[in-house]
Scaffold this motif. Structure first.
Motif, PDB file in Angstrom:
ATOM      1  N   LEU A 164      92.832   1.555  33.189  1.00 17.57           N
ATOM      2  CA  LEU A 164      92.308   0.299  33.728  1.00 17.57           C
ATOM      3  C   LEU A 164      90.902   0.019  33.197  1.00 17.57           C
ATOM      4  N   GLN A 165      90.054   1.061  33.146  1.00 16.81           N
ATOM      5  CA  GLN A 165      88.697   0.880  32.637  1.00 16.81           C
ATOM      6  C   GLN A 165      88.710   0.514  31.156  1.00 16.81           C
ATOM      7  N   ALA A 166      89.639   1.120  30.401  1.00 19.11           N
ATOM      8  CA  ALA A 166      89.752   0.804  28.970  1.00 19.11           C
ATOM      9  C   ALA A 166      90.159  -0.654  28.767  1.00 19.11           C
ATOM     10  N   LEU A 167      91.086  -1.134  29.595  1.00 22.02           N
ATOM     11  CA  LEU A 167      91.491  -2.541  29.512  1.00 22.02           C
ATOM     12  C   LEU A 167      90.318  -3.465  29.831  1.00 22.02           C
ATOM     13  N   LEU A 168      89.559  -3.116  30.865  1.00 29.19           N
ATOM     14  CA  LEU A 168      88.399  -3.937  31.226  1.00 29.19           C
ATOM     15  C   LEU A 168      87.384  -3.952  30.086  1.00 29.19           C
ATOM     16  N   ASP A 169      87.154  -2.787  29.472  1.00 29.16           N
ATOM     17  CA  ASP A 169      86.187  -2.719  28.374  1.00 29.16           C
ATOM     18  C   ASP A 169      86.615  -3.632  27.223  1.00 29.16           C
ATOM     19  N   GLU A 170      87.893  -3.667  26.946  1.00 30.67           N
ATOM     20  CA  GLU A 170      88.404  -4.532  25.867  1.00 30.67           C
ATOM     21  C   GLU A 170      88.202  -6.008  26.216  1.00 30.67           C
ATOM     22  N   VAL A 171      88.434  -6.351  27.484  1.00 32.51           N
ATOM     23  CA  VAL A 171      88.248  -7.742  27.913  1.00 32.51           C
ATOM     24  C   VAL A 171      86.770  -8.126  27.823  1.00 32.51           C
ATOM     25  N   LEU A 172      85.912  -7.224  28.300  1.00 37.31           N
ATOM     26  CA  LEU A 172      84.477  -7.502  28.244  1.00 37.31           C
ATOM     27  C   LEU A 172      83.993  -7.639  26.804  1.00 37.31           C
ATOM     28  N   ALA A 173      84.593  -6.857  25.890  1.00 31.79           N
ATOM     29  CA  ALA A 173      84.195  -6.909  24.480  1.00 31.79           C
ATOM     30  C   ALA A 173      84.757  -8.132  23.775  1.00 31.79           C
ATOM     31  N   GLY A 174      85.710  -8.812  24.436  1.00 34.59           N
ATOM     32  CA  GLY A 174      86.286 -10.001  23.833  1.00 34.59           C
ATOM     33  C   GLY A 174      87.437  -9.720  22.888  1.00 34.59           C
ATOM     34  N   THR A 175      87.920  -8.473  22.867  1.00 30.81           N
ATOM     35  CA  THR A 175      89.033  -8.127  21.965  1.00 30.81           C
ATOM     36  C   THR A 175      90.397  -8.263  22.632  1.00 30.81           C
ATOM     37  N   LEU A 176      90.398  -8.486  23.939  1.00 35.91           N
ATOM     38  CA  LEU A 176      91.645  -8.731  24.673  1.00 35.91           C
ATOM     39  C   LEU A 176      91.465  -9.912  25.609  1.00 35.91           C
ATOM     40  N   LEU A 177      92.516 -10.730  25.751  1.00 35.97           N
ATOM     41  CA  LEU A 177      92.495 -11.806  26.729  1.00 35.97           C
ATOM     42  C   LEU A 177      92.850 -11.237  28.103  1.00 35.97           C
ATOM     43  N   ASN A 178      92.230 -11.787  29.133  1.00 36.51           N
ATOM     44  CA  ASN A 178      92.540 -11.340  30.490  1.00 36.51           C
ATOM     45  C   ASN A 178      93.785 -12.067  30.987  1.00 36.51           C
ATOM     46  N   GLU A 179      94.920 -11.731  30.353  1.00 39.07           N
ATOM     47  CA  GLU A 179      96.219 -12.304  30.718  1.00 39.07           C
ATOM     48  C   GLU A 179      97.176 -11.155  30.982  1.00 39.07           C
ATOM     49  N   LYS A 180      97.999 -11.296  31.989  1.00 38.61           N
ATOM     50  CA  LYS A 180      98.805 -10.171  32.461  1.00 38.61           C
ATOM     51  C   LYS A 180      99.699  -9.593  31.371  1.00 38.61           C
ATOM     52  N   GLU A 181     100.425 -10.445  30.641  1.00 37.67           N
ATOM     53  CA  GLU A 181     101.358  -9.949  29.624  1.00 37.67           C
ATOM     54  C   GLU A 181     100.618  -9.222  28.510  1.00 37.67           C
ATOM     55  N   VAL A 182      99.484  -9.789  28.108  1.00 33.71           N
ATOM     56  CA  VAL A 182      98.690  -9.166  27.040  1.00 33.71           C
ATOM     57  C   VAL A 182      98.194  -7.793  27.485  1.00 33.71           C
ATOM     58  N   LEU A 183      97.720  -7.703  28.712  1.00 33.18           N
ATOM     59  CA  LEU A 183      97.178  -6.441  29.230  1.00 33.18           C
ATOM     60  C   LEU A 183      98.279  -5.397  29.406  1.00 33.18           C
ATOM     61  N   LEU A 184      99.473  -5.827  29.847  1.00 32.88           N
ATOM     62  CA  LEU A 184     100.570  -4.875  30.023  1.00 32.88           C
ATOM     63  C   LEU A 184     101.030  -4.304  28.682  1.00 32.88           C
ATOM     64  N   GLU A 185     101.060  -5.141  27.645  1.00 34.13           N
ATOM     65  CA  GLU A 185     101.428  -4.657  26.307  1.00 34.13           C
ATOM     66  C   GLU A 185     100.430  -3.608  25.820  1.00 34.13           C
ATOM     67  N   GLU A 186      99.156  -3.855  26.043  1.00 33.85           N
ATOM     68  CA  GLU A 186      98.122  -2.895  25.639  1.00 33.85           C
ATOM     69  C   GLU A 186      98.229  -1.612  26.454  1.00 33.85           C
ATOM     70  N   ALA A 187      98.572  -1.753  27.742  1.00 28.36           N
ATOM     71  CA  ALA A 187      98.726  -0.581  28.602  1.00 28.36           C
ATOM     72  C   ALA A 187      99.883   0.291  28.133  1.00 28.36           C
ATOM     73  N   LYS A 188     100.954  -0.326  27.634  1.00 28.34           N
ATOM     74  CA  LYS A 188     102.107   0.438  27.111  1.00 28.34           C
ATOM     75  C   LYS A 188     101.662   1.298  25.929  1.00 28.34           C
ATOM     76  N   LYS A 189     100.832   0.728  25.064  1.00 31.99           N
ATOM     77  CA  LYS A 189     100.338   1.490  23.901  1.00 31.99           C
ATOM     78  C   LYS A 189      99.524   2.698  24.377  1.00 31.99           C
ATOM     79  N   PHE A 190      98.704   2.444  25.401  1.00 29.47           N
ATOM     80  CA  PHE A 190      97.860   3.508  25.952  1.00 29.47           C
ATOM     81  C   PHE A 190      98.712   4.616  26.521  1.00 29.47           C
ATOM     82  N   LEU A 191      99.839   4.236  27.165  1.00 33.17           N
ATOM     83  CA  LEU A 191     100.728   5.221  27.800  1.00 33.17           C
ATOM     84  C   LEU A 191     101.412   6.084  26.730  1.00 33.17           C
ATOM     85  N   LYS A 192     101.804   5.472  25.628  1.00 35.93           N
ATOM     86  CA  LYS A 192     102.437   6.210  24.543  1.00 35.93           C
ATOM     87  C   LYS A 192     101.469   7.206  23.917  1.00 35.93           C
ATOM     88  N   GLN A 193     100.224   6.775  23.779  1.00 37.15           N
ATOM     89  CA  GLN A 193      99.232   7.668  23.194  1.00 37.15           C
ATOM     90  C   GLN A 193      98.988   8.889  24.073  1.00 37.15           C
TER      91      GLN A 193
END
Length: 477
Positions: free
Chosen positions: A448-477
């Motif tokens: 969750l903190q990593a997602l927030l950092d990406e949003v704050l940095a402007g590299t991710l949009l604060n949209e649910k689908e976009v964040l869930l896709e990024e979270a899936k990548k994080f889970l695989k890693q």
């Protein structure tokens, strides 16, 4: 006999002149300021008098009333003994917590009024509390035990002002002076040393020379006073409009309480953007900061770590690497000793640790600070930084102040726009990530903190689908 009569006549004449002057002062203040004793306070006087006792407003409320300020409390002194006060106010709620020393708090119209029997104090123990008090029927006995002349006046709406120690004159001349012998007043109750400085800071008064000399002679007694009481008085001093001048003149008194600050005095700053030593810079920063207690404390501590980390280049330029962290460490020690609440201590130390944020500040950094500190604490940081910059060299001052104004404007805009700044603002939460297969462990919070950092940095949009896709990548890693 004639000589005795002459002296008596002369004494009575002086009393009449003094009374006339005091009465004129009251009338002048009443015309100039719209400050009058409140109805609930006047009612308390009337009840005591209806029962055959004397009663007067006394102390700080009289001082502030004469200055045209609005007193926070309207304290009363009376010839009635504590048990007689209780009888007078049957039917009212009475609080007897101070009854041993003659004080009963009475609630009238839901307002607390402290009513204290005329008294004189016995010998003082621990330089703070009298071993015994003796109740009296004479107002003069009560006034004679008080700390400063401006606090030793009594007032009655019908009978006028009693000013035995010329407090009115000291108010007019903006002076703090002890009642009676100053050394005795300060050895009786050493907290009066800080009260003296506090009144001078708040009112912009000077301290009469004999009082100032005694204050310095007795300053070491402050080490015997409870840290809680010292903190309260020192904080009131710090938020005064004239704190900078008082700390400059009475630094030796402050250093008894906070010896960690003493090395700042005389610690030079051989830097192109500094024109004062560390202590003088600190004083200017305190004076330039708003009267918020947290910000003023942070301003007092913000550079206290500099003397301990000072180094030089071969050319003679000084450096203070890591002074922010060292200052926060020292501030934490001081706050703990002075019994700050955990919340106050954390707020002060966080500001001290971050006061050196580089300027100008990009939007990404403002967002991160808003998310980490919150709105109130970020604007406190800006206030501290403004005080710090205002105490720097004129060569850099204006540019840096301009950068700070830009930061404040940007932060306000981010708040108004409802930007995502904290985990609460993310369009996904822990339950969403659990549904993806995350476990309830540290990894969930890290993601969750990593997602927030990406949003704050402007590299991710604060949209649910976009964040869930990024979270899936994080889970695989």
């Amino acid at each position: 006999m004639a000589a005795i009569l002459l002296r008596k006549t002369s004494h009575n004449s002086r009393r009449k002149v003094a009374f006339a002057h005091a009465k004129a002062m009251v009338m002048k203040m009443q015309k100039k300021f719209a400050v009058t004793p409140p109805a609930y306070g006047v009612r308390a006087l009337e009840i005591l008098e209806e029962n055959g006792f004397e009663a007067w407003f006394v102390g700080g409320c009289v001082r502030d009333f004469l200055l045209g300020l609005s007193p926070g409390d309207w304290d009363i002194t009376t010839s009635a003994r504590p048990e007689e006060i209780l009888r007078c106010f049957r039917g009212f709620r009475c609080i007897e917590t101070g009854i041993r020393h003659g004080t009963v708090t009475v609630l009238i119209e839901e307002q607390p009024v402290e009513i204290t029997t005329y008294r004189s104090d016995g010998a003082y123990r621990d330089h703070r509390h009298p071993e015994e008090v003796k109740f009296s029927r004479q107002l003069e006995d009560d006034l004679s035990r008080r700390d400063f002349t401006v606090n030793a006046m009594a007032y009655h709406p019908k009978r006028g002002l009693v000013d035995k120690y010329h407090g009115v004159k000291d108010l007019e001349e903006k002076r703090i002076r002890c009642v009676g012998e100053p050394d005795r007043r300060f050895t009786e109750d050493a907290l009066r040393i800080l009260r003296c400085l506090r009144f001078a800071s708040r009112l912009g008064f000077s301290i009469e020379s004999a009082t100032a000399d005694a204050l310095r002679r007795q300053k070491k007694l402050l080490s015997e006073i409870s840290h809680e009481r010292v903190k309260i008085e020192l904080e009131k001093l710090l938020v005064g409009d004239h704190a900078e001048e008082i700390l400059r003149e009475y630094f030796d008194v402050l250093f008894v309480i906070l010896p960690e600050l003493a090395p700042m005095k005389g610690c030079t700053q051989e830097r192109p953007y500094h024109c004062f030593d560390v202590w003088e810079h600190t004083l200017h920063a305190v004076g330039s900061a708003p009267n918020d207690p947290i910000v003023r404390w942070a301003a007092l501590f913000h550079d206290c770590g500099k003397p301990g980390v000072k180094t030089y280049e071969p050319e003679g330029v000084a450096h203070f690497y890591g002074h922010d962290k060292e200052s926060a460490r020292i501030a934490d020690i001081c706050c703990e000793r002075l019994r700050f609440s955990n919340r106050e201590r954390e707020a002060v130390c966080a500001l001290v640790a971050r006061h050196g944020e580089p300027l100008p500040m990009p939007e990404k950094r403002v967002k991160r600070l808003l998310g980490k500190l919150g709105e109130e604490q970020l604007f406190r940081l800006f206030d501290l930084m403004r005080g710090d910059v205002s105490a720097q060299s004129p060569a850099v001052r204006e540019e840096r102040l301009s950068y700070l104004e830009d930061c404040k404007a940007l932060a306000k805009k981010l708040i108004e726009d409802g930007q995502c700044l904290t985990l609460r603002d993310l369009e996904v939460n822990g339950n969403d990530l659990l549904a993806l297969g995350f476990s309830k462990n540290r990894l969930l919070g890290t993601a969750l903190q990593a997602l927030l950092d990406e949003v704050l940095a402007g590299t991710l949009l604060n949209e649910k689908e976009v964040l869930l896709e990024e979270a899936k990548k994080f889970l695989k890693q």
